[in-house]
Write an enzyme that holds these catalytic residues in place. Structure first.
Site, PDB file in Angstrom:
ATOM      1  N   SER A 129       0.836  -1.199   0.000  1.00  0.00           N
ATOM      2  CA  SER A 129       0.000   0.000   0.000  1.00  0.00           C
ATOM      3  C   SER A 129       0.868   1.245   0.000  1.00  0.00           C
ATOM      4  CB  SER A 129      -0.855  -0.026   1.266  1.00  0.00           C
ATOM      5  OG  SER A 129      -1.384   1.252   1.538  1.00  0.00           O
ATOM      6  N   TYR A 153      -1.350  -1.233  10.916  1.00  0.00           N
ATOM      7  CA  TYR A 153      -1.657  -1.733   9.567  1.00  0.00           C
ATOM      8  C   TYR A 153      -0.474  -1.466   8.622  1.00  0.00           C
ATOM      9  CZ  TYR A 153      -3.497  -1.806   4.817  1.00  0.00           C
ATOM     10  OH  TYR A 153      -3.660  -2.043   3.470  1.00  0.00           O
ATOM     11  N   LYS A 157       2.320  -4.080   6.683  1.00  0.00           N
ATOM     12  CA  LYS A 157       2.674  -4.119   5.256  1.00  0.00           C
ATOM     13  C   LYS A 157       4.190  -4.000   5.086  1.00  0.00           C
ATOM     14  CE  LYS A 157      -1.356  -4.668   3.447  1.00  0.00           C
ATOM     15  NZ  LYS A 157      -1.680  -5.950   2.812  1.00  0.00           N
TER      16      LYS A 157
HETATM   17  P1  NAD Z   1     -11.116  -6.917   1.390  1.00  0.00           P
HETATM   18  O1  NAD Z   1     -11.327  -6.938   2.858  1.00  0.00           O
HETATM   19  O2  NAD Z   1     -12.277  -6.599   0.523  1.00  0.00           O
HETATM   20  O3  NAD Z   1     -10.497  -8.305   0.912  1.00  0.00           O
HETATM   21  C1  NAD Z   1      -9.668  -9.103   1.724  1.00  0.00           C
HETATM   22  C2  NAD Z   1     -10.208 -10.527   1.685  1.00  0.00           C
HETATM   23  O4  NAD Z   1      -9.369 -11.365   2.485  1.00  0.00           O
HETATM   24  C3  NAD Z   1     -11.623 -10.636   2.260  1.00  0.00           C
HETATM   25  O5  NAD Z   1     -12.430 -11.357   1.347  1.00  0.00           O
HETATM   26  C4  NAD Z   1     -11.437 -11.388   3.583  1.00  0.00           C
HETATM   27  O6  NAD Z   1     -12.557 -12.215   3.875  1.00  0.00           O
HETATM   28  C5  NAD Z   1     -10.172 -12.187   3.311  1.00  0.00           C
HETATM   29  N1  NAD Z   1      -9.350 -12.495   4.500  1.00  0.00           N
HETATM   30  C6  NAD Z   1      -8.986 -11.660   5.498  1.00  0.00           C
HETATM   31  N2  NAD Z   1      -8.193 -12.300   6.375  1.00  0.00           N
HETATM   32  C7  NAD Z   1      -8.051 -13.570   5.916  1.00  0.00           C
HETATM   33  C8  NAD Z   1      -7.364 -14.735   6.371  1.00  0.00           C
HETATM   34  N3  NAD Z   1      -6.649 -14.694   7.507  1.00  0.00           N
HETATM   35  N4  NAD Z   1      -7.434 -15.860   5.630  1.00  0.00           N
HETATM   36  C9  NAD Z   1      -8.165 -15.910   4.495  1.00  0.00           C
HETATM   37  N5  NAD Z   1      -8.850 -14.856   4.023  1.00  0.00           N
HETATM   38  C10 NAD Z   1      -8.787 -13.700   4.717  1.00  0.00           C
HETATM   39  O7  NAD Z   1      -9.912  -5.904   1.092  1.00  0.00           O
HETATM   40  P2  NAD Z   1      -9.369  -5.346  -0.298  1.00  0.00           P
HETATM   41  O8  NAD Z   1      -9.677  -3.901  -0.358  1.00  0.00           O
HETATM   42  O9  NAD Z   1      -9.779  -6.222  -1.413  1.00  0.00           O
HETATM   43  O10 NAD Z   1      -7.798  -5.468  -0.035  1.00  0.00           O
HETATM   44  C11 NAD Z   1      -7.038  -6.580  -0.477  1.00  0.00           C
HETATM   45  C12 NAD Z   1      -5.588  -6.394  -0.053  1.00  0.00           C
HETATM   46  O11 NAD Z   1      -5.089  -5.181  -0.600  1.00  0.00           O
HETATM   47  C13 NAD Z   1      -5.381  -6.306   1.462  1.00  0.00           C
HETATM   48  O12 NAD Z   1      -4.185  -6.972   1.775  1.00  0.00           O
HETATM   49  C14 NAD Z   1      -5.231  -4.806   1.700  1.00  0.00           C
HETATM   50  O13 NAD Z   1      -4.465  -4.540   2.826  1.00  0.00           O
HETATM   51  C15 NAD Z   1      -4.537  -4.370   0.432  1.00  0.00           C
HETATM   52  N6  NAD Z   1      -4.760  -2.937   0.103  1.00  0.00           N
HETATM   53  C16 NAD Z   1      -6.034  -2.453  -0.042  1.00  0.00           C
HETATM   54  C17 NAD Z   1      -6.238  -1.108  -0.337  1.00  0.00           C
HETATM   55  C18 NAD Z   1      -7.640  -0.538  -0.482  1.00  0.00           C
HETATM   56  O14 NAD Z   1      -7.770   0.686  -0.476  1.00  0.00           O
HETATM   57  N7  NAD Z   1      -8.686  -1.340  -0.643  1.00  0.00           N
HETATM   58  C19 NAD Z   1      -5.132  -0.257  -0.503  1.00  0.00           C
HETATM   59  C20 NAD Z   1      -3.853  -0.793  -0.367  1.00  0.00           C
HETATM   60  C21 NAD Z   1      -3.685  -2.138  -0.068  1.00  0.00           C
END
Ligand code: NAD
Ligand code: UDP
Length: 343
Positions: A129, A153, A157
């Site tokens: 991120s 958080y 990362k």
């Molecule tokens: P999200 O919460 O929609 O998706 C994450 C998925 O992982 C969910 O479906 C959840 O059920 C699953 N999950 C969580 N913990 C788990 C575990 N221990 N085992 C199995 N499944 C698990 O989030 P997103 O927005 O799709 O983000 C995906 C990734 O991208 C994350 O790692 C997040 O930190 C990173 N990210 C997101 C953003 C954003 O703005 N959305 C920005 C930068 C980085």
């Protein structure tokens, strides 16, 4: 590409970014296996993917921290690589529950990498991120900017990034892409996949769509006294479908390269006010708002230098802010309660 391709394991494939990436992979001919514990997503995502012609080869409801689940998966399939989205992402919650965040995000990533090593699958794309840049000294932000963490958080990362860099140094058989996302927003243009936050949204775009629909009375704009052109915070919003395609591009680039660390953003800084104005104009809908105090921990400006993604991944964001606003609104109106809306 030719012949039958080996599948990709997508952890967190039912989530916001994961679901759109599963679709983009399918569109590129890649079979996909999804592992998700559904802690922050709905199993209905799988029905929607099927409807869009992109059913996963297999779905496993399980936890990425569970070595036995991982070993069984790696025994059943010969994976080409892994895209690792699974994790927790709410900054405020991470301050209140740091151990839970380190457990899921760092512990989960370490379990996954160890299982991959046992199975000799050593190609991974990791969700990092722009938060790893902290309060950036300069914008646009190049990948070489200093890294820091301002909350658990962000720290989780950075810890995963460090583990991946050490791993690559120790064993050059690994191919690793660290993708630093800026602000993904919007939804698939079909209106069938989108962002479905549980409870009060933390992020700007889902809050805006809920206000526009009348589910919340008004948007709170967190501060208008930043040193930015209109005083509100500036971010790099990118369309979720562009971000999904960035993962396909990273997988392809990893066939030739060992360690890639790239920003995925548009390179355009957009203020809260201009996002809200564009949303209202494109969708012809009112978004009442009130300026309130700054949100603790927010930075004034954060946007990418997107050049490296173009040269190393041959990827750049193609969709406009108007597309992001139109697609986010279509998703919200067609799915007012997220995936639990009917039909
Ligand atoms: P999200 O919460 O929609 O998706 C994450 C998925 O992982 C969910 O479906 C959840 O059920 C699953 N999950 C969580 N913990 C788990 C575990 N221990 N085992 C199995 N499944 C698990 O989030 P997103 O927005 O799709 O983000 C995906 C990734 O991208 C994350 O790692 C997040 O930190 C990173 N990210 C997101 C953003 C954003 O703005 N959305 C920005 C930068 C980085
Ligand atoms: N923001 C806002 N009101 C909200 C949510 C967010 O004014 O209800 C602002 C926030 O201060 C930041 C921008 O919108 O300037 C993007 O915030 P978001 O939480 O979506 O992303 P991040 O903070 O991770 O960049």
């Amino acid at each position: 590409m030719h012949g039958i391709m080996n599948p990709i394991l997508v952890t967190g494939g039912c989530g916001f970014i994961g679901s759109h990436t599963v679709l983009a992979l399918a569109e590129s001919g890649w079979p996909v296996v999804v592992l998700d514990n559904l802690s922050n997503s709905s199993p209905r995502v799988l029905e929607r993917l099927r409807e869009l012609g992109a059913p996963p080869l297999e779905f496993v409801q399980g936890d990425v921290r569970d070595a036995s689940v991982l070993d069984a998966l790696f025994a059943r399939h010969r994976f080409e690589g892994v895209i690792h989205f699974a994790g927790l992402k709410a900054v405020g919650e991470s301050v209140a529950q740091p151990l839970r965040y380190f457990d899921h995000n760092v512990g989960g990533t370490l379990q996954l990498l160890q299982a991959m090593d046992r199975a000799q699958v050593r190609r991974v794309v990791f969700s990092s991120s722009a938060t790893v840049y902290g309060d950036p000294a300069q914008v646009p932000i190049p990948e070489t900017a200093p890294l820091t963490a301002t909350n658990p958080y962000g720290r989780s990362k950075l810890m995963c990034e460090d583990a991946l860099r050490s791993l690559h140094q120790a064993d050059p058989r690994w191919s690793i892409a660290i993708l630093r996302y800026f602000n993904p927003v919007g939804a698939h243009p079909s209106g069938r996949l989108g962002e479905a936050p549980q409870g009060v949204p933390n992020n700007l775009m889902p809050y805006v769509t809920q206000v526009a629909l009348g589910l919340r009375p008004h948007l709170q704009i967190f501060g208008d006294d930043y040193p930015t052109p209109d005083g509100t915070g500036v971010r790099d919003y990118l369309h979720i479908c562009d971000l999904a395609e960035g993962h396909v591009a990273a997988l392809r680039a990893l066939q030739a390269q060992g360690l890639l660390t790239v920003n995925l953003g548009t390179g355009q800084g957009v203020s809260v006010r201009s996002l809200v104005e564009t949303f209202a104009q494109v969708n012809q809908v009112a978004v009442p708002s009130q300026v309130v105090a700054r949100r603790p921990g927010d930075v004034a400006q954060c946007y990418a230098d997107p050049q490296l993604a173009q040269t190393r991944l041959h990827w750049r964001a193609r969709r406009s802010l108007a597309d992001m606003c139109a697609d986010a609104w279509r998703w919200q109106t067609q799915n007012p309660q997220g995936y639990d809306s009917t039909p």
